[in-house]
Design a protein around this motif. Structure first.
Motif, PDB file in Angstrom:
ATOM      1  N   ARG A 100       1.690   1.298   4.305  1.00 45.63           N
ATOM      2  CA  ARG A 100       0.747   1.241   5.429  1.00 45.63           C
ATOM      3  C   ARG A 100       0.320  -0.182   5.759  1.00 45.63           C
ATOM      4  O   ARG A 100      -0.203  -0.438   6.843  1.00 45.63           O
ATOM      5  CB  ARG A 100      -0.481   2.098   5.126  1.00 45.63           C
ATOM      6  CG  ARG A 100      -0.185   3.597   5.060  1.00 45.63           C
ATOM      7  CD  ARG A 100      -1.477   4.403   5.031  1.00 45.63           C
ATOM      8  NE  ARG A 100      -1.199   5.828   4.904  1.00 45.63           N
ATOM      9  CZ  ARG A 100      -1.214   6.500   3.767  1.00 45.63           C
ATOM     10  NH1 ARG A 100      -1.490   5.854   2.642  1.00 45.63           N
ATOM     11  NH2 ARG A 100      -0.962   7.786   3.731  1.00 45.63           N
ATOM     12  N   SER A 101       0.499  -1.111   4.824  1.00 47.55           N
ATOM     13  CA  SER A 101       0.088  -2.493   5.066  1.00 47.55           C
ATOM     14  C   SER A 101       1.141  -3.290   5.832  1.00 47.55           C
ATOM     15  O   SER A 101       0.942  -4.475   6.121  1.00 47.55           O
ATOM     16  CB  SER A 101      -0.203  -3.183   3.727  1.00 47.55           C
ATOM     17  OG  SER A 101       0.922  -3.107   2.854  1.00 47.55           O
TER      18      SER A 101
ATOM     19  N   ALA B 103       0.838  -1.191   0.000  1.00 47.74           N
ATOM     20  CA  ALA B 103       0.000   0.000   0.000  1.00 47.74           C
ATOM     21  C   ALA B 103       0.876   1.246   0.000  1.00 47.74           C
ATOM     22  O   ALA B 103       2.068   1.200   0.315  1.00 47.74           O
ATOM     23  CB  ALA B 103      -0.922  -0.005   1.216  1.00 47.74           C
TER      24      ALA B 103
END
Length: 581
Positions: A491-492, A487
């Motif tokens: 963010r993942s 991401a």
């Protein structure tokens, strides 16, 4: 016209950078304006002939000068000059003019796309290639707004300038045809509009001032919203959506208010032609009373001039409106110019052989007269890693950037040395350097996209090996391998996973120098130990420098404390407030 409001010098500079003065562009402009002149001539002559045919004035003793000249031309060529033949010629002239007009619109579309693309490419290149001393303080949202929205306005500015010349050329051709038909009526109608131009001067200057203020407010709005989108997770966890909505929208009132005022100015400018027509009709009636001509003859002259003269007036009105648009778009010139004017980093060639050690001798660095580092003496080499330790804001990151060759305005000497003793000046040579920070940034895309170096000279097998050495292979395989999706901003992934990918990316670039800036900050003890063990292994193969304020980290390494330097109590300029260590 207020040249400050139009900012034409800056616009010309931007147009030159965009390539508008190159040979190919000049050739395109030559075709554009040649078509403009040809189209106006065909249109004006065709309209005069059509009016003469409709009013039954094709007899040479009754025809105006333009019609008479055309009839003589037909006779000289041995062609028929009766009513039917003249109407066929009028149809042909106006049809050719329509085709020319379509070609002009097509050329404008190509110019618009080309200018916009060229400016955006130059701006993005200016940011990427700008020296770090100039680019580190750029506000992301503001810069992004300049590259996107403000560039669109500057493109319209340049195209509007081209159209202004187009309108003036058309007005000149139509005005010349009207003068041939009746010099007296044409001059009378032309002169009455001159006093009204002084009113436009003030309107243009006012609109330019409002446009500049709106551009500033618009950039602030984009920056405010961009920052909050980047920190959306924090806003959600705090439950502070209402407060950040208010902060993000604080410039909207100013933007809307200025937009309305600009609209008021624009409405007057665009509709100025209606005022000109009313004044012109009154002046014609006065001229008729003074001249003593019969109203029928005077109306014939007025009709002949007005058909073409109205075209000239419309083109003048369009030119006036275009100048108004120039002042309206001029507020975007400075944001675009400031990005394009970012000083470029000095061009350096890659070191022809691997760097095995780095020496700093009496190196000092300051920004705006403020000392950041003073009389630094240190050596770091393969197998002898260095840890820069010191309090927050004491210049650790700045010293690491000096070692990396990011800065060129330092005093003293920095030397890259190869295994065989050859020395290279980092002002002229660029060593293969990899930088891994606590805020490892990952781009939206696949794992492969985030690991592969820019030169692309690495295969999947080498990328897998880099992941293995960084201890990232296991979780990457769970993600789907090199094709696994990441991401935006990673963010993942967890903080430890992002940093391992950062190390893997560094290894994939096959560096000589590896710089680690607060790499373990925020990680639990187990993750810290794993990463420290990995880095200590790499220190036997590469020139490694670690930046940290933690006295427990890399305790076996040779240490250099920035707190020993005089005058380093001020903040490190390379640290942003949310990443200080």
């Amino acid at each position: 016209m207020d040249t400050v409001a139009l900012r034409w010098r800056e616009a010309v500079w931007i147009a030159r950078l965009a390539g508008l003065f190159r040979r190919r562009a000049i050739a395109g402009l030559a075709v554009y304006y040649s078509a403009t002149v040809a189209g106006a001539l065909l249109d004006g002559i065709g309209l005069v002939l059509l009016l003469s045919a409709v009013m039954g004035r094709l007899a040479r003793e009754q025809a105006d000068s333009v019609t008479s000249a055309f009839l003589h031309l037909l006779d000289a060529l041995g062609l028929s000059s009766n009513l039917g033949a003249v109407l066929l010629w009028v149809t042909a002239l106006l049809s050719i003019k329509a085709v020319i007009q379509m070609a002009i619109v097509a050329i404008e579309a190509r110019f618009t796309a080309w200018i916009r693309r060229s400016i955006q490419q130059e701006m993005f290149a200016a940011v990427l290639n700008g020296n770090w001393e100039s680019t580190r303080s750029l506000r992301i949202g503001k810069t992004l707004g300049s590259i996107t929205e403000e560039t669109q306005h500057v493109t319209r500015y340049i195209l509007t300038a081209l159209r202004t010349v187009y309108f003036f050329l058309n007005a000149l051709i139509f005005g010349a045809i009207a003068l041939i038909v009746s010099p007296g009526v044409t001059l009378m109608l032309g002169l009455i509009g001159l006093p009204l131009l002084f009113v436009l001067r003030w309107l243009f200057a006012k609109q330019g001032t409002l446009s500049a203020a709106q551009a500033i407010a618009r950039q602030q709005f984009i920056a405010d919203v961009s920052e909050r989108l980047q920190n959306l997770f924090l806003i959600k966890t705090e439950g502070s959506e209402s407060r950040h909505w208010t902060s993000g929208m604080r410039h909207q009132h100013d933007i809307a208010h200025l937009e309305i005022l600009i609209g008021y100015c624009q409405s007057i400018i665009v509709n100025f032609n209606a005022v000109l027509i009313a004044v012109a009709l009154g002046a014609f009636l006065a001229w008729h009373a003074i001249s003593g001509q019969s109203l029928n003859e005077a109306l014939h002259l007025l009709a002949s001039v007005s058909v073409v003269g109205s075209r000239a007036a419309a083109q003048i009105n369009n030119a006036i409106a275009s100048i108004g648009n120039l002042s309206r778009f001029s507020g975007s010139i400075e944001p675009v110019r400031s990005v394009l004017a970012i000083p470029a980093s000095a061009r350096r060639q890659a070191t022809p052989e691997p760097v095995s050690s780095i020496q700093l001798h009496t190196v000092s660095y300051q920004i705006d007269g403020k000392p950041i580092a003073a009389n630094i003496e240190l050596v770091v080499s393969i197998g002898s890693p260095l840890v820069l330790r010191g309090p927050s804001g004491s210049g650790k990151t700045t010293i690491a950037n000096l070692i990396a060759g990011v800065y060129s305005s330092y005093e003293g000497n920095i030397t890259y040395r190869s295994r065989n003793g050859t020395e290279y000046d980092p002002r002229q040579f660029r060593a293969r350097t990899a930088y891994v920070t606590q805020d490892t940034f990952l781009f939206h895309g696949s794992v492969r996209d985030n690991l592969a170096p820019l030169d692309g000279d690495i295969d999947d097998k080498a990328l897998i090996e880099a992941l293995r050495r960084a201890g990232a292979l296991a979780f990457v395989e769970r993600m789907g391998g090199l094709d696994g999706a990441i991401a935006e901003a990673g963010r993942s992934l967890s903080g430890g996973e992002k940093r391992r990918l950062g190390i893997a990316r560094a290894l994939a670039s096959r560096p000589d120098i590896l710089i680690l800036d607060e790499l373990t900050s925020g990680l639990d003890r187990e993750r810290k130990d794993e990463i420290i063990a990995l880095v200590e292994t790499l220190a036997s193969e590469l020139v490694v420098i670690a930046v940290t304020h933690d006295p427990q980290e890399f305790s076996a390494w040779r240490e250099w404390r920035t707190s020993m330097l005089p005058g380093l109590q001020q903040s490190d300029p390379d640290r942003t407030p949310d990443t200080k260590s």
